[in-house]
Design a protein around this motif. Structure first.
Motif, mmCIF file in Angstrom:
data_model
loop_
_atom_site.group_PDB
_atom_site.id
_atom_site.type_symbol
_atom_site.label_atom_id
_atom_site.label_comp_id
_atom_site.label_asym_id
_atom_site.label_seq_id
_atom_site.Cartn_x
_atom_site.Cartn_y
_atom_site.Cartn_z
ATOM 1 N N ARG A 150 82.356 57.527 61.871
ATOM 2 C CA ARG A 150 83.677 56.982 61.519
ATOM 3 C C ARG A 150 83.896 55.580 62.067
ATOM 4 N NH1 ARG A 150 86.892 61.188 64.744
ATOM 5 N NH2 ARG A 150 85.195 60.560 66.119
ATOM 6 N N LEU A 151 83.119 55.194 63.074
ATOM 7 C CA LEU A 151 83.333 53.908 63.740
ATOM 8 C C LEU A 151 82.095 53.020 63.620
ATOM 9 C CD1 LEU A 151 84.965 55.208 67.051
ATOM 10 C CD2 LEU A 151 86.150 54.139 65.121
ATOM 11 N N PRO A 152 82.291 51.695 63.663
ATOM 12 C CA PRO A 152 81.135 50.785 63.671
ATOM 13 C C PRO A 152 80.316 50.982 64.941
ATOM 14 C CG PRO A 152 83.173 49.602 63.157
ATOM 15 C CD PRO A 152 83.574 50.960 63.624
ATOM 16 N N GLN A 153 79.015 50.769 64.833
ATOM 17 C CA GLN A 153 78.129 50.845 66.000
ATOM 18 C C GLN A 153 77.139 49.685 65.962
ATOM 19 O OE1 GLN A 153 76.713 54.782 67.501
ATOM 20 N NE2 GLN A 153 77.334 55.538 65.496
ATOM 21 N N ASP A 154 76.754 49.219 67.128
ATOM 22 C CA ASP A 154 75.777 48.137 67.241
ATOM 23 C C ASP A 154 74.702 48.529 68.238
ATOM 24 O OD1 ASP A 154 77.011 46.057 65.550
ATOM 25 O OD2 ASP A 154 78.611 46.133 67.033
ATOM 26 N N GLY A 155 73.472 48.124 67.938
ATOM 27 C CA GLY A 155 72.370 48.429 68.839
ATOM 28 C C GLY A 155 71.180 47.525 68.581
ATOM 29 N N ARG A 156 70.073 47.831 69.250
ATOM 30 C CA ARG A 156 68.851 47.027 69.098
ATOM 31 C C ARG A 156 67.644 47.960 69.027
ATOM 32 N NH1 ARG A 156 70.563 41.671 70.742
ATOM 33 N NH2 ARG A 156 68.531 40.777 70.297
ATOM 34 N N ILE A 157 66.642 47.513 68.287
ATOM 35 C CA ILE A 157 65.378 48.233 68.186
ATOM 36 C C ILE A 157 64.261 47.250 68.521
ATOM 37 C CG2 ILE A 157 63.782 49.458 66.648
ATOM 38 C CD1 ILE A 157 66.213 50.178 64.911
ATOM 39 N N LYS A 158 63.311 47.680 69.324
ATOM 40 C CA LYS A 158 62.136 46.844 69.607
ATOM 41 C C LYS A 158 60.904 47.563 69.083
ATOM 42 C CE LYS A 158 63.634 44.020 73.492
ATOM 43 N NZ LYS A 158 63.260 43.453 74.798
ATOM 44 N N ILE A 159 60.177 46.916 68.182
ATOM 45 C CA ILE A 159 58.962 47.500 67.638
ATOM 46 C C ILE A 159 57.872 46.435 67.574
ATOM 47 C CG2 ILE A 159 60.106 49.270 66.261
ATOM 48 C CD1 ILE A 159 59.725 47.522 63.803
ATOM 49 N N ARG A 160 56.636 46.896 67.450
ATOM 50 C CA ARG A 160 55.505 45.968 67.264
ATOM 51 C C ARG A 160 54.824 46.315 65.955
ATOM 52 N NH1 ARG A 160 50.875 44.027 71.428
ATOM 53 N NH2 ARG A 160 52.552 42.571 71.896
ATOM 54 N N ILE A 161 54.641 45.295 65.094
ATOM 55 C CA ILE A 161 53.918 45.461 63.836
ATOM 56 C C ILE A 161 52.721 44.523 63.887
ATOM 57 C CG2 ILE A 161 54.013 45.260 61.327
ATOM 58 C CD1 ILE A 161 57.010 45.793 61.473
ATOM 59 N N GLY A 162 51.532 45.099 64.015
ATOM 60 C CA GLY A 162 50.342 44.270 64.179
ATOM 61 C C GLY A 162 50.430 43.499 65.480
ATOM 62 N N ASN A 163 50.366 42.175 65.389
ATOM 63 C CA ASN A 163 50.488 41.328 66.578
ATOM 64 C C ASN A 163 51.882 40.737 66.730
ATOM 65 O OD1 ASN A 163 47.750 41.629 67.305
ATOM 66 N ND2 ASN A 163 47.146 40.079 65.810
ATOM 67 N N THR A 164 52.810 41.224 65.888
ATOM 68 C CA THR A 164 54.166 40.672 65.894
ATOM 69 C C THR A 164 55.131 41.608 66.616
ATOM 70 O OG1 THR A 164 53.751 39.599 63.761
ATOM 71 C CG2 THR A 164 56.053 39.805 64.460
ATOM 72 N N ASP A 165 55.816 41.095 67.633
ATOM 73 C CA ASP A 165 56.869 41.851 68.313
ATOM 74 C C ASP A 165 58.188 41.537 67.629
ATOM 75 O OD1 ASP A 165 55.361 43.140 70.324
ATOM 76 O OD2 ASP A 165 55.234 41.243 71.430
ATOM 77 N N LEU A 166 58.855 42.596 67.149
ATOM 78 C CA LEU A 166 60.127 42.424 66.461
ATOM 79 C C LEU A 166 61.269 42.974 67.301
ATOM 80 C CD1 LEU A 166 59.684 43.315 62.672
ATOM 81 C CD2 LEU A 166 60.182 41.097 63.659
ATOM 82 N N ASP A 167 62.313 42.185 67.435
ATOM 83 C CA ASP A 167 63.549 42.625 68.069
ATOM 84 C C ASP A 167 64.561 42.748 66.930
ATOM 85 O OD1 ASP A 167 65.579 43.246 69.756
ATOM 86 O OD2 ASP A 167 65.624 41.349 70.832
ATOM 87 N N ILE A 168 64.954 43.960 66.594
ATOM 88 C CA ILE A 168 65.814 44.199 65.428
ATOM 89 C C ILE A 168 67.235 44.483 65.888
ATOM 90 C CG2 ILE A 168 66.159 45.618 63.368
ATOM 91 C CD1 ILE A 168 63.167 46.275 63.482
ATOM 92 N N ARG A 169 68.166 43.660 65.444
ATOM 93 C CA ARG A 169 69.577 43.851 65.766
ATOM 94 C C ARG A 169 70.198 44.765 64.719
ATOM 95 N NH1 ARG A 169 72.282 38.416 65.938
ATOM 96 N NH2 ARG A 169 73.458 38.990 64.105
ATOM 97 N N VAL A 170 70.792 45.856 65.148
ATOM 98 C CA VAL A 170 71.323 46.873 64.244
ATOM 99 C C VAL A 170 72.842 46.839 64.256
ATOM 100 C CG1 VAL A 170 71.355 49.340 63.690
ATOM 101 C CG2 VAL A 170 69.329 48.328 64.754
ATOM 102 N N SER A 171 73.436 46.802 63.063
ATOM 103 C CA SER A 171 74.894 46.882 62.940
ATOM 104 C C SER A 171 75.222 47.907 61.858
ATOM 105 C CB SER A 171 75.484 45.521 62.569
ATOM 106 O OG SER A 171 76.887 45.612 62.446
#
Length: 575
Positions: free
Chosen positions: A254-275
């Motif tokens: 029912r409410l907005p949420q915000d968070g972060r995900i950290k993953i690695r794809i191959g040699n790339t580190d991704l910091d994913i901002r979630v809304s």
């Protein structure tokens, strides 16, 4: 034996046609023997020849038609005859069906086992034609959708109506179990992989009454992702999987949420901002993809030599404020980070106050704003001063309190970087005055204001010279303004014709266009008199300032972008 004979014949034909040398053939045969690959694939992987050249010779040798899948339009009824799991497993794509004969594109027609399996599984007569493996995989994504075989697998596993199983708004435990299922995990990972391969900066997962859309933002423009229509039935587990990855509450819808995900794809580190936002048809998800490789240096931002020298001089100053202005998504934060990376060293204490922290930077203290607990930009600024910083970055000046504190920090011997939401550089001054900042404070603390936009650059693979320049611009409302500023007869204009590399848009990548307003003494005098933004802009132009449009047109003259692209992001009017 037949495969070995095919390899030798293909190698001989390639040498005879001058596409490879005898030495390259010998190396290719050794590589093929070691890896078990088809000789043509081995030669392509070694970089000895292009795939299309190899396929052309192979089709001639095997007397099999060679098709270019990007030029074909395949009927949906033909696609439906081959399940996605078969197409993905065997790396084939059905092309046509007539008189119980199914024509399929394969990358290796010598593999008779694939054709036999398809005949047995579909109970149809099968005819093979030749196509590149990468073209086949692209066609599978285009016609079946991303992760179609994964969705099919989930449906097969349930042995019941997917709709009745997955759209229920209750049973949180069951949804969590499904979200942890290997197939849902695989599907979400496929979404991330596809986004990375497409160079997307954002993934939008948007629920509507009758469908679930996934869109990627590439070079600032949104594109629909090809996804199977049955994905709508798996909306809840997909969103729940993303929530689990981000450490969010899967029961709260029912409410907005915000968070972060950290993953690695191959040699790339991704910091994913979630809304996540609640909507009438379910939760809408925005994923901002942030990679450490996306941090730019000043020299790669697209600054002209003139602007680069101005900026390098400004960031060396011991105190004052440098503002970067522009709409959301115009690259302001990227510019500020580039400035910090340039001046960062062990002798300086740098503190940033951001909402949110987009990139983690070594050697810099970064603070995340949390208004719910009272940590605002203003409060963060006050507290940070006790840590004796030399340089500070404030993510955004949103209110009078933050503006006043930032200015006082600058006046007490600190270099401050921040952003404002205004259309041009001169407008930032009037914005500060409208916030209630005294003119003498603004004039004495602000060193420079940079307005910026991002324009798409012409794809280098399909870049061509525009032959009839005027005809190409006819009907555009800004033609007269352009002609008053640029002599089209004296410059070469370029455009992208569209190719696979740029998804037939004619553009690939982006660069910045900038407007630098340095607060020299004549500008400061106008601020003290509370002059309008137009008056400040006119004076700045007299002193040599280049506007956003002028900088954009300079990039057009250099062949980096197009006039229509500059017009899309810059306001064109008589200066």
């Amino acid at each position: 034996m037949a495969i070995k004979k095919t390899n030798l014949l293909l190698g001989k034909m390639l040498v005879e046609k001058g596409l490879i040398t005898a030495d390259q053939l010998e190396l290719g045969l050794r590589h093929q023997k070691k890896t078990g690959q088809f000789l043509g694939t081995a030669l392509v992987s070694l970089g000895f020849l292009k795939e299309k050249d190899m396929l052309s010779v192979l089709s001639e040798q095997l007397i099999v038609d060679y098709v270019k899948l990007e030029n074909l339009r395949i009927d949906p009824s033909v696609i439906e005859r081959v399940p996605a799991k078969f197409a993905c497993h065997y790396k084939i794509i059905p092309i046509s069906f007539k008189d119980n004969l199914l024509t399929i594109a394969v990358s290796d027609p010598t593999d008779v086992h694939v054709l036999d399996d398809i005949r047995l599984l579909l109970n149809l007569e099968v005819k093979a034609v030749l196509a590149g493996e990468s073209d086949i995989l692209d066609a599978i994504k285009k016609y079946y959708g991303i992760g179609a075989e994964t969705i099919e697998k989930i449906i097969d596993q349930t042995k019941q109506s997917a709709k009745s199983s997955f759209v229920s708004q209750g049973q949180v435990e069951e949804i969590q179990d499904i979200a942890d299922d290997a197939s849902i995990i695989k599907f979400v990972n496929q979404i991330f992989l596809e986004a990375l391969s497409e160079r997307a900066t954002d993934i939008h997962i948007e629920p509507f009454e009758k469908e679930l859309k996934i869109r990627y933002r590439v070079d600032g423009v949104l594109y629909d992702a090809a996804i199977p229509p049955t994905i709508k039935y798996f909306q809840l587990p997909i969103v729940s999987r993303i929530k689990i990855m981000a450490g969010l509450n899967i029961a709260e819808r029912r409410l907005p949420q915000d968070g972060r995900i950290k993953i690695r794809i191959g040699n790339t580190d991704l910091d994913i901002r979630v809304s996540i936002l609640p909507t009438p048809y379910g939760e809408s998800v925005d994923l901002r993809l942030l990679s450490t490789g996306m941090l730019y240096s000043l020299s790669t931002l697209g600054l002209s030599d003139r602007d680069l020298s101005i900026l390098e001089e400004m960031i060396k100053k011991p105190h004052g404020i440098i503002f970067v202005t522009g709409p959301t998504g115009s690259g302001k934060t990227t510019t500020l980070y580039a400035c910090l990376m340039k001046i960062k060293d062990s002798t300086k204490k740098i503190i940033t106050i951001e909402d949110p922290i987009e990139y983690q930077m070594d050697g810099i203290t970064q603070i995340q704003v949390m208004p719910k607990v009272g940590l605002t930009f203003a409060e963060g600024l006050r507290s940070s001063l006790r840590h004796d910083p030399d340089i500070m970055m404030v993510g955004e000046v949103r209110d009078t309190e933050t503006a006043e504190i930032a200015i006082r920090v600058a006046l007490t011997g600190h270099l401050v970087f921040s952003t404002l939401h205004t259309n041009d550089a001169a407008g930032a001054i009037t914005r500060l005055l409208d916030m209630g900042i005294e003119p003498f404070l603004a004039g004495s603390s602000v060193q420079c204001i940079i307005a910026q936009r991002l324009v798409r650059t012409i794809c280098s693979k399909c870049k061509v010279l525009v032959k009839d320049k005027i005809a190409g611009l006819k009907g555009l409302s800004f033609l007269k303004e352009i002609q008053s500023k640029v002599d089209l007869n004296k410059i070469d204009l370029y455009e992208g014709k569209g190719c696979e590399d740029c998804k037939f848009t004619g553009y690939r990548g982006r660069t910045g266009v900038y407007e630098f307003l340095v607060l020299s003494e004549p500008i400061t005098e106008l601020i003290l008199k509370k002059a309008s933004a137009d008056q400040i802009k006119r004076k700045a132009l007299e002193l040599g300032m280049h506007t956003l449009m002028q900088d954009g047109l300079e990039k057009v003259v250099k062949g980096l972008t197009t006039i229509s692209e500059v017009a899309r992001v810059c306001e064109l009017k008589e200066e």
